[in-house]
Write a protein that holds these residues in place. Structure first.
Motif, mmCIF file in Angstrom:
data_model
loop_
_atom_site.group_PDB
_atom_site.id
_atom_site.type_symbol
_atom_site.label_atom_id
_atom_site.label_comp_id
_atom_site.label_asym_id
_atom_site.label_seq_id
_atom_site.Cartn_x
_atom_site.Cartn_y
_atom_site.Cartn_z
ATOM 1 N N ASP A 114 15.573 -4.752 51.338
ATOM 2 C CA ASP A 114 15.351 -4.368 52.733
ATOM 3 C C ASP A 114 14.936 -2.898 52.828
ATOM 4 O OD1 ASP A 114 16.418 -6.910 53.906
ATOM 5 O OD2 ASP A 114 18.291 -6.199 53.029
ATOM 6 N N CYS A 115 15.623 -2.076 52.045
ATOM 7 C CA CYS A 115 15.341 -0.638 52.077
ATOM 8 C C CYS A 115 13.944 -0.330 51.539
ATOM 9 C CB CYS A 115 16.393 0.110 51.270
ATOM 10 S SG CYS A 115 18.078 -0.132 51.863
ATOM 11 N N ALA A 116 13.556 -0.989 50.452
ATOM 12 C CA ALA A 116 12.233 -0.756 49.876
ATOM 13 C C ALA A 116 11.138 -1.144 50.864
ATOM 14 C CB ALA A 116 12.084 -1.530 48.575
ATOM 15 N N ALA A 117 11.300 -2.289 51.525
ATOM 16 C CA ALA A 117 10.300 -2.723 52.507
ATOM 17 C C ALA A 117 10.263 -1.779 53.698
ATOM 18 C CB ALA A 117 10.606 -4.151 52.961
ATOM 19 N N SER A 118 11.437 -1.307 54.129
ATOM 20 C CA SER A 118 11.494 -0.374 55.262
ATOM 21 C C SER A 118 10.816 0.949 54.926
ATOM 22 C CB SER A 118 12.951 -0.130 55.660
ATOM 23 O OG SER A 118 13.562 -1.303 56.143
ATOM 24 N N LEU A 119 11.068 1.470 53.734
ATOM 25 C CA LEU A 119 10.429 2.724 53.331
ATOM 26 C C LEU A 119 8.921 2.561 53.196
ATOM 27 C CD1 LEU A 119 12.969 4.025 50.662
ATOM 28 C CD2 LEU A 119 12.649 4.886 52.984
ATOM 29 N N THR A 120 8.490 1.412 52.715
ATOM 30 C CA THR A 120 7.051 1.165 52.584
ATOM 31 C C THR A 120 6.374 1.197 53.945
ATOM 32 O OG1 THR A 120 7.378 -0.167 50.586
ATOM 33 C CG2 THR A 120 5.325 -0.488 51.792
ATOM 34 N N ARG A 121 6.962 0.496 54.913
ATOM 35 C CA ARG A 121 6.357 0.462 56.256
ATOM 36 C C ARG A 121 6.401 1.841 56.908
ATOM 37 N NH1 ARG A 121 8.023 -0.747 61.695
ATOM 38 N NH2 ARG A 121 6.315 -1.745 62.860
ATOM 39 N N TRP A 122 7.568 2.512 56.817
ATOM 40 C CA TRP A 122 7.708 3.856 57.387
ATOM 41 C C TRP A 122 6.695 4.825 56.788
ATOM 42 C CZ3 TRP A 122 9.431 7.946 54.223
ATOM 43 C CH2 TRP A 122 9.637 9.170 54.880
ATOM 44 N N SER A 123 6.435 4.706 55.498
ATOM 45 C CA SER A 123 5.529 5.642 54.829
ATOM 46 C C SER A 123 4.081 5.462 55.260
ATOM 47 C CB SER A 123 5.630 5.489 53.305
ATOM 48 O OG SER A 123 5.056 4.269 52.860
ATOM 49 N N LYS A 124 3.789 4.393 55.970
ATOM 50 C CA LYS A 124 2.439 4.185 56.496
ATOM 51 C C LYS A 124 2.305 4.675 57.943
ATOM 52 C CE LYS A 124 1.101 0.254 53.582
ATOM 53 N NZ LYS A 124 2.087 0.491 52.535
ATOM 54 N N ARG A 125 3.449 5.007 58.588
ATOM 55 C CA ARG A 125 3.425 5.418 59.988
ATOM 56 C C ARG A 125 3.717 6.906 60.168
ATOM 57 N NH1 ARG A 125 1.051 2.612 63.764
ATOM 58 N NH2 ARG A 125 2.177 4.007 65.160
ATOM 59 N N ASP A 126 4.743 7.402 59.491
ATOM 60 C CA ASP A 126 5.238 8.748 59.730
ATOM 61 C C ASP A 126 4.406 9.799 58.992
ATOM 62 O OD1 ASP A 126 7.478 10.635 60.581
ATOM 63 O OD2 ASP A 126 7.451 10.898 58.408
ATOM 64 N N THR A 127 4.302 10.975 59.587
ATOM 65 C CA THR A 127 3.501 12.047 58.985
ATOM 66 C C THR A 127 4.034 12.460 57.616
ATOM 67 O OG1 THR A 127 2.903 12.864 61.180
ATOM 68 C CG2 THR A 127 2.648 14.386 59.345
ATOM 69 N N PHE A 128 5.300 12.799 57.541
ATOM 70 C CA PHE A 128 5.911 13.174 56.261
ATOM 71 C C PHE A 128 5.933 11.957 55.330
ATOM 72 C CE2 PHE A 128 9.542 16.228 54.732
ATOM 73 C CZ PHE A 128 8.892 16.404 53.531
ATOM 74 N N GLY A 129 6.170 10.785 55.907
ATOM 75 C CA GLY A 129 6.183 9.562 55.117
ATOM 76 C C GLY A 129 4.846 9.273 54.459
ATOM 77 N N GLN A 130 3.762 9.543 55.166
ATOM 78 C CA GLN A 130 2.441 9.328 54.584
ATOM 79 C C GLN A 130 2.209 10.262 53.400
ATOM 80 O OE1 GLN A 130 -0.020 9.896 58.026
ATOM 81 N NE2 GLN A 130 0.143 7.779 58.685
ATOM 82 N N THR A 131 2.704 11.496 53.518
ATOM 83 C CA THR A 131 2.563 12.439 52.416
ATOM 84 C C THR A 131 3.365 11.976 51.210
ATOM 85 O OG1 THR A 131 2.302 14.212 54.045
ATOM 86 C CG2 THR A 131 2.768 14.866 51.776
ATOM 87 N N LEU A 132 4.600 11.520 51.456
ATOM 88 C CA LEU A 132 5.390 10.964 50.363
ATOM 89 C C LEU A 132 4.723 9.708 49.809
ATOM 90 C CD1 LEU A 132 7.901 10.576 48.587
ATOM 91 C CD2 LEU A 132 9.039 9.519 50.564
ATOM 92 N N GLY A 133 4.264 8.833 50.704
ATOM 93 C CA GLY A 133 3.659 7.575 50.278
ATOM 94 C C GLY A 133 2.473 7.773 49.353
ATOM 95 N N ALA A 134 1.713 8.845 49.571
ATOM 96 C CA ALA A 134 0.555 9.104 48.716
ATOM 97 C C ALA A 134 0.978 9.447 47.289
ATOM 98 C CB ALA A 134 -0.269 10.249 49.301
ATOM 99 N N ALA A 135 2.237 9.885 47.125
ATOM 100 C CA ALA A 135 2.730 10.220 45.792
ATOM 101 C C ALA A 135 3.530 9.087 45.161
ATOM 102 C CB ALA A 135 3.605 11.477 45.872
ATOM 103 N N VAL A 136 3.714 7.980 45.887
ATOM 104 C CA VAL A 136 4.572 6.890 45.418
ATOM 105 C C VAL A 136 3.747 5.784 44.767
ATOM 106 C CG1 VAL A 136 6.093 5.013 46.182
ATOM 107 C CG2 VAL A 136 6.437 7.335 47.049
ATOM 108 N N GLU A 137 4.176 5.385 43.586
ATOM 109 C CA GLU A 137 3.593 4.212 42.943
ATOM 110 C C GLU A 137 4.177 2.944 43.543
ATOM 111 O OE1 GLU A 137 0.981 2.355 40.649
ATOM 112 O OE2 GLU A 137 1.273 4.518 40.399
ATOM 113 N N ALA A 138 5.487 2.941 43.802
ATOM 114 C CA ALA A 138 6.122 1.760 44.404
ATOM 115 C C ALA A 138 7.506 2.110 44.913
ATOM 116 C CB ALA A 138 6.230 0.620 43.394
ATOM 117 N N PHE A 139 7.845 1.564 46.110
ATOM 118 C CA PHE A 139 9.224 1.469 46.570
ATOM 119 C C PHE A 139 9.688 0.067 46.177
ATOM 120 C CE2 PHE A 139 7.283 4.330 49.800
ATOM 121 C CZ PHE A 139 8.140 5.425 49.710
ATOM 122 N N GLU A 140 10.769 -0.050 45.421
ATOM 123 C CA GLU A 140 11.165 -1.369 44.936
ATOM 124 C C GLU A 140 12.674 -1.437 44.738
ATOM 125 O OE1 GLU A 140 8.718 -1.512 41.469
ATOM 126 O OE2 GLU A 140 10.040 -0.235 40.275
#
Length: 531
Positions: A114-140
């Motif tokens: 649940d947490c991995a899916a939530s972080l994945t979705r959040w990282s596509k919406r939030d400003t700081f999350g998008q920056t983190l998401g660009a550095a992430v290979e996978a939330f799992e």
């Protein structure tokens, strides 16, 4: 520059906040000790606190959801749903272990999936999350209680990103909800927070209801901001939507509501004199008011025109329109970050304000072609609606054609998503405010991030701003971080993605039988008791 042609009283009347006699509404039944009645700052029109940055939805989110990490009063990341985290020697793998016994409101256990899916979705919406998401290979999920975050490159501020209190926090949802398309809001409110959303009693524009979640597992220790032991003492919270400030003040005085989130400054002297009512500053860091430009459509896709408007800006007009003459209610802050926070200076600011004549000349020299600037103005939001009137007046004075469109805040939130030209339902400017802690550093500050089509509404794009932000994230020393903050501000004052309108400090008001209200950038209902 001359003061605005609108006086404060005229602004309040024009924006629908006329100071009427303090008549209380007739509510359905008396409030009981187990039930707290709360008047939020605006209507709750969108329920998904990951989909929108609206402050009222973030407050709702903290009732229903929880986060892996929270922050203390010094904005330091602290474990919340998590027991703690470890990072590999090469800094490319983080493991976050969940506390035992966490459950969602539907009875299902909270899992790492649940947490991995939530972080994945959040990282596509939030400003700081998008920056983190660009550095992430996978939330799992490494197992049911262990979240594994694999990185493409080290990201030292990972816990700061997933623990930030605004806007929007990395709230944890069940996997089935977190799989929702990030471009669409989640409407089923199932979280693991201290209160359940009572969906069958929700009426947008009227009320929202929350009930204590008996299976919530708070952390040990005292609560502090969004971290610590979130003990839910209230059995029921009823949000009563009251757009008219005089009505809200009257209801508070009559004891028909218990807590008014943001008291109108003109009414504070009356409330302060009334026995049995406490008025206090809620957020010690305050709020930053902004006017947001649409960078995709004329006329404000023109940076020269944006600079011309900035040159004529008088922050004191905007601040006094919502806090009056209270000298402690606001401060001038000619910065793109909140003044008073670490490393914030006024580097890059131009002479502000310039004379009206100089601003008019700058408009003419910008290449402005007479296009209409459509301003979206929420008549039901007392701390924002005066700003639309002031900006309309300012633009007209410096030679820009204006169409001021009054609507409710929920309509502004929907309309600001449009990327169409103004003649097809688009917009040019809207006003908003941000809790200072939500834009405290370059990675979080959506008002100046240059992410273009994937960023905050207005869609400012700047490769230079994004490059400097990444450099700031990787800064080796505090001195390097401060230097980069100043460089970022200089770029922002040259490009003017938004207009900084000043920093203000709102007051919250509640009855004396309500105790345990904690400081914070939102209204937090844990720790609150009602006698």
């Amino acid at each position: 520059m001359k003061s605005s042609t609108f006086g404060r009283r005229g602004l309040l009347q024009a924006s629908g906040a006329l100071l009427l006699p303090l008549a209380a509404p007739k509510l359905a039944r008396a409030s009981t000790p187990a039930t707290l009645r709360f008047v939020p700052q605006s209507n709750l029109s969108t329920l998904d606190p990951v989909f929108t940055t609206a402050a009222v939805t973030i407050t709702h989110g903290y009732c229903v959801f929880d986060t892996l990490y929270g922050v203390d009063a010094q904005m330091r990341a602290r474990p919340q749903m998590a027991e703690g985290a470890t990072v590999s020697e090469d800094k490319l793998t983080w493991l976050i272990r969940l506390r035992e016994g966490l459950r969602f409101h539907d009875g299902e256990p909270v899992r790492a999936q649940d947490c991995a899916a939530s972080l994945t979705r959040w990282s596509k919406r939030d400003t700081f999350g998008q920056t983190l998401g660009a550095a992430v290979e996978a939330f799992e999920a490494a197992d049911d209680r262990t979240i594994r975050i694999r990185l493409k490159r080290p990201f030292p501020r990972l816990l700061d990103a997933i623990g930030k209190p605004h806007s929007s926090p990395a709230f944890i949802m069940p996997e089935r909800l977190a799989m929702t398309d990030p471009s669409k809001p989640v409407t089923e409110m199932i979280g693991s927070g201290p209160f359940r959303f009572v969906a069958d009693e929700f009426v947008s524009g009227s009320r929202a209801v929350y009930a204590r979640f008996a299976d919530y597992r708070p952390r040990d220790g005292a609560p502090e901001w969004t971290s610590g032991g979130k003990q839910a003492h209230l059995e029921r919270i009823e949000w009563i939507i009251m757009p008219d400030p005089a009505t809200a003040a009257g209801a508070l005085q009559a004891g028909e509501v218990d807590w008014w989130e943001q008291a109108l400054p003109d009414l504070i002297p009356t409330l302060t004199r009334r026995r049995g009512i406490t008025v206090q500053r809620q957020d010690p860091y305050g709020f930053i008011a902004h006017a947001r430009f649409n960078h995709l459509q004329p006329p404000f896709n023109n940076p020269k025109l944006r600079r011309a408007v900035l040159s004529a800006l008088r922050q004191e007009d905007y601040m006094r329109s919502i806090v009056g003459e209270d000298p402690e209610g606001w401060r001038q802050c000619r910065a793109m970050f909140p003044c008073g926070l670490p490393d914030v200076t006024e580097a890059g600011v131009q002479d502000m304000p310039a004379s009206l004549d100089a601003a008019r000349a700058a408009v003419k020299n910008s290449g402005y072609n007479g296009e209409t600037a459509v301003i979206l103005n929420p008549a039901d939001y007392p701390s924002i609606s005066p700003h639309g009137l002031l900006t309309a007046d300012l633009l007209r004075q410096i030679g820009i054609k204006v169409d001021l469109q009054e609507m409710d805040w929920g309509s502004v939130l929907q309309r600001r998503l449009s990327r169409e030209p103004v003649e097809k339902g688009g917009w040019s400017i809207y006003h908003t405010n941000w809790p200072s802690v939500s834009i405290a550093n370059p990675a979080m500050n959506a008002t100046i991030r240059g992410q273009g089509s994937t960023g905050w509404t207005g869609w400012y794009e700047s490769a230079e701003m994004e490059r400097l932000t990444l450099e700031w994230l990787d800064a080796a020393t505090p001195e390097d971080g401060r230097r980069l903050m100043d460089q970022i501000q200089r770029v922002a004052f040259d490009d003017v993605p938004s207009l900084p309108l000043g920093q203000y400090f709102s007051r919250t008001a509640y009855r004396e039988n309500v105790t345990g209200i904690l400081p914070g950038s939102a209204a937090f209902f844990w720790n609150v008791r009602k006698g």
